[in-house]
Design a protein around this motif. Structure first.
Motif, short mmCIF file in Angstrom:
data_model
loop_
_atom_site.label_atom_id
_atom_site.label_comp_id
_atom_site.label_asym_id
_atom_site.label_seq_id
_atom_site.Cartn_x
_atom_site.Cartn_y
_atom_site.Cartn_z
N GLU A 8 -29.67 93.04 -23.15
CA GLU A 8 -29.20 92.65 -21.79
C GLU A 8 -28.00 92.73 -22.13
OE1 GLU A 8 -29.98 88.47 -21.42
OE2 GLU A 8 -32.18 88.91 -21.06
N ALA A 9 -26.99 92.27 -22.95
CA ALA A 9 -25.60 92.53 -23.19
C ALA A 9 -25.21 93.71 -23.08
CB ALA A 9 -24.76 92.03 -24.14
N HIS A 10 -26.22 94.82 -23.62
CA HIS A 10 -25.69 96.55 -23.22
C HIS A 10 -25.97 97.10 -22.49
CE1 HIS A 10 -25.70 96.10 -28.05
NE2 HIS A 10 -25.44 97.73 -27.67
N THR A 11 -27.10 96.65 -21.30
CA THR A 11 -27.16 97.04 -20.52
C THR A 11 -26.23 96.17 -19.00
OG1 THR A 11 -29.99 96.73 -20.89
CG2 THR A 11 -29.13 97.09 -18.66
N ALA A 12 -25.80 95.32 -19.18
CA ALA A 12 -24.17 95.36 -18.70
C ALA A 12 -23.43 95.78 -18.64
CB ALA A 12 -24.67 92.82 -18.80
N TRP A 13 -23.31 95.75 -19.86
CA TRP A 13 -21.75 96.13 -20.23
C TRP A 13 -22.45 98.24 -19.46
CZ3 TRP A 13 -21.79 101.53 -22.65
CH2 TRP A 13 -20.20 102.13 -23.20
N LEU A 14 -22.97 98.72 -19.78
CA LEU A 14 -23.74 99.90 -18.96
C LEU A 14 -23.61 100.10 -17.81
CD1 LEU A 14 -24.74 102.89 -18.98
CD2 LEU A 14 -26.91 102.05 -18.87
N SER A 15 -24.10 99.35 -16.70
CA SER A 15 -24.05 99.03 -15.60
C SER A 15 -22.48 98.38 -15.32
CB SER A 15 -24.57 97.29 -15.43
OG SER A 15 -24.89 97.31 -13.11
N ALA A 16 -21.75 97.80 -15.53
CA ALA A 16 -20.14 97.70 -15.26
C ALA A 16 -19.57 99.23 -15.80
CB ALA A 16 -19.64 96.22 -16.36
N GLN A 17 -19.95 99.91 -17.05
CA GLN A 17 -19.21 100.99 -16.84
C GLN A 17 -19.27 101.79 -15.94
OE1 GLN A 17 -16.54 101.76 -19.14
NE2 GLN A 17 -16.96 100.84 -21.09
N SER A 18 -20.04 101.90 -15.64
CA SER A 18 -21.16 102.28 -14.34
C SER A 18 -20.37 102.67 -12.89
CB SER A 18 -23.04 102.79 -15.03
OG SER A 18 -22.92 103.90 -13.24
N GLU A 19 -20.18 101.47 -12.35
CA GLU A 19 -19.93 100.94 -11.45
C GLU A 19 -18.48 101.02 -11.24
OE1 GLU A 19 -20.99 96.66 -11.01
OE2 GLU A 19 -23.06 96.95 -10.42
N LYS A 20 -17.64 101.03 -12.53
CA LYS A 20 -16.18 101.52 -12.19
C LYS A 20 -15.77 102.51 -11.94
CE LYS A 20 -12.12 101.31 -15.16
NZ LYS A 20 -11.59 101.38 -16.55
N ILE A 21 -16.61 103.95 -12.95
CA ILE A 21 -16.87 104.97 -13.10
C ILE A 21 -17.20 105.39 -11.29
CG2 ILE A 21 -17.92 107.17 -12.92
CD1 ILE A 21 -18.51 106.55 -15.95
N ASP A 22 -18.24 104.89 -10.15
CA ASP A 22 -18.55 104.98 -9.24
C ASP A 22 -17.27 104.80 -8.39
OD1 ASP A 22 -20.93 106.03 -9.84
OD2 ASP A 22 -21.83 104.39 -9.55
N ALA A 23 -16.62 103.51 -8.24
CA ALA A 23 -15.35 102.50 -8.07
C ALA A 23 -14.55 103.59 -7.68
CB ALA A 23 -15.51 101.32 -8.31
#
Length: 492
Positions: free
Chosen positions: A458-473
């Motif tokens: 879950e922590a890995h998934t949350a980290w991946l999502s946060a990194q992807s959201e930063k790139i998209d932002a």
């Protein structure tokens, strides 16, 4: 800006294609502008409008034209009738016969003249003289002199025309062509902005996918490390096989995601190559691909002067020029029922010529005059055309007003999206900090054996999502800034 892009493009051409490994945003723009066929077409339209403007100006100047012709007639024109020709050809015979009849009548009335030897000698001399032949020859010479010989006719003329007043048509056409040239330039600028916008979109799409590919690789490495640790723990009996399988499922998902991102990146590079006029398989790398944090420009999204925006937007200027063109078309239609005055000068030569009787020579004369043309009655055709042109001019003004309203809305929406994207980026950065901290604690807890594998995943998934959201932002901020520049007319 155009000069800078051209210099960059020429610099790129100085190196072989194999050396074009790294392309910046400016170099991509330069390549796209230089290779875009629509821009090349619009540039030729500017050239065509420029020459049309020059052609329209020549209507102020005098024009010289030459005309020549030849005509073969079946019959020649005759100034004498057949009876007159016959009478002139036999004038000697007629005179001789008249003299003989006169002498006989005189002798009949005055027989005493026969006794006069001098008179009889005169009569004998007159009788022996040939009067008919020379007179007949003279008559035939007159008939020949009156021959026109117009079976073969040649003619030529030099005509000089100087317009004096054409009802305002020439002035209106010159204004129309001047506006048309400027309109072609504005359309070229608008097309250039569209090309830059498409290039920037493709560029940042490649940057976004390159960062996501790097992120997917990092995520896959984390999962592979976690899978290795999990296998050791299973071997020691600390973890279950179910935990190991759940990790392997995540590893497989990460590998599939890696494949999709890699394919998407390849397609995005091909699109950028197509826009830049490069071979689709060119091995290009973008200057911003390796940047962890993209540089963000500070663009003011508040306090935008709409009047300045209207003056910069090529669409507004194009509609203003179109309104002016339709306004001048009203003058053109109105000139159709205004008087036209022109100065005319001619030199006309013909063969046969008639200036010295009829001669088989080229002779001519010059003449100068003024020509005035004034339409009188055409059943209101001109009035209807003027009204139609005025209606088209009003349509152009309405379109201009509508365009300004839409541009105002577009600018407001673009400015709002810039502010919204900036806020989302700030939130994404905060979420990423929390996700990094959470992942660090999860890994430490898992290594100590106090946190189960599910929590680590879950922590890995949350980290991946946060990194992807930063790139998209970050990409969203870049794109919204570009859209705002396009809306305000400063994209170049």
């Amino acid at each position: 800006m155009k000069k800078v892009l051209c210099i960059i493009y020429l610099a790129l051409l100085a190196f072989p294609m194999s050396a074009q490994r790294v392309l910046s945003l400016d170099s991509c723009r330069a390549l796209a502008i230089a290779n875009n066929k629509e821009l090349l077409i619009s540039q030729e339209k500017i050239n065509a409008a420029h020459y049309q403007k020059k052609a329209a100006f020549t209507n102020y100047l005098p024009k010289l034209s030459a005309t020549g012709g030849y005509m073969r007639n079946q019959k020649e024109f005759s100034l004498l009738s057949d009876a007159q020709k016959g009478a002139l050809g036999s004038v000697g015979t007629q005179v001789s016969g008249a003299m003989q009849s006169g002498i006989q009548g005189l002798l009949t009335q005055h027989p005493e003249l026969i006794q006069n030897p001098q008179f009889m000698a005169l009569l004998q001399a007159l009788g022996s003289a040939d009067i008919a032949t020379p007179l007949n020859n003279l008559g035939n010479a007159l008939v020949d002199a009156f021959r026109t010989d117009t079976r073969n006719m040649y003619g030529g003329a030099l005509t000089l025309t100087q317009p004096l007043y054409m009802g305002g048509k020439i002035r209106a056409y010159n204004k129309i062509t001047r506006y048309a040239e400027e309109l072609a330039r504005q359309q070229h600028n608008s097309g250039m902005q569209d090309v830059i916008l498409s290039t920037d979109q493709a560029y940042w799409q490649v940057v976004s996918l390159a960062n996501k590919k790097r992120l997917a690789e990092s995520y896959l490495q984390l999962l592979q490390k976690l899978d290795g640790d999990m296998q050791k723990m299973i071997a020691e009996g600390v973890a279950t096989k179910a935990d190991g399988l759940s990790v392997k499922v995540k590893v497989n998902e990460a590998e599939m995601t890696m494949t999709k991102v890699d394919d998407g990146l390849s397609l995005a590079r091909m699109l950028l190559c197509q826009l830049c006029g490069l071979d689709l398989s060119s091995p290009i790398t973008l200057a911003d691909e390796q940047e962890e944090d993209l540089p963000l420009s500070s663009i003011a999204a508040n306090g935008i002067d709409l009047e300045q925006v209207y003056s910069l937007r090529p669409e507004v200027r194009s509609l203003e020029l179109a309104a002016e063109i339709y306004k001048q078309k009203v003058n053109v239609e109105r000139s159709a029922y205004m008087p036209s005055i022109a100065l005319m000068g001619n030199y006309i030569a013909t063969n046969p010529s008639v200036f010295n009787s009829f001669e088989k020579k080229f002779k001519g004369m010059w003449n100068v005059g003024v020509v005035v043309s004034m339409p009188i009655w055409h059943w209101g055709e001109g009035i209807y055309k003027v009204k139609a042109a005025k209606a088209e001019a009003r349509i152009a003004r309405y379109q201009l007003e509508e365009a300004k309203e839409k541009i105002e809305l577009q600018v407001s929406q673009s400015a709002f999206k810039v502010r919204e994207a900036t806020k989302k980026l700030a939130m994404a950065e905060k979420n990423l900090e929390k996700a990094n901290e959470n992942l660090r604690y999860a890994n430490l807890g898992f290594e100590e054996g106090v946190i189960p594998a599910s929590n680590v995943l879950e922590a890995h998934t949350a980290w991946l999502s946060a990194q992807s959201e930063k790139i998209d932002a970050q990409i969203d901020v870049k794109l919204t800034e570009i859209y705002l520049k396009k809306a305000t007319g400063v994209l170049q």
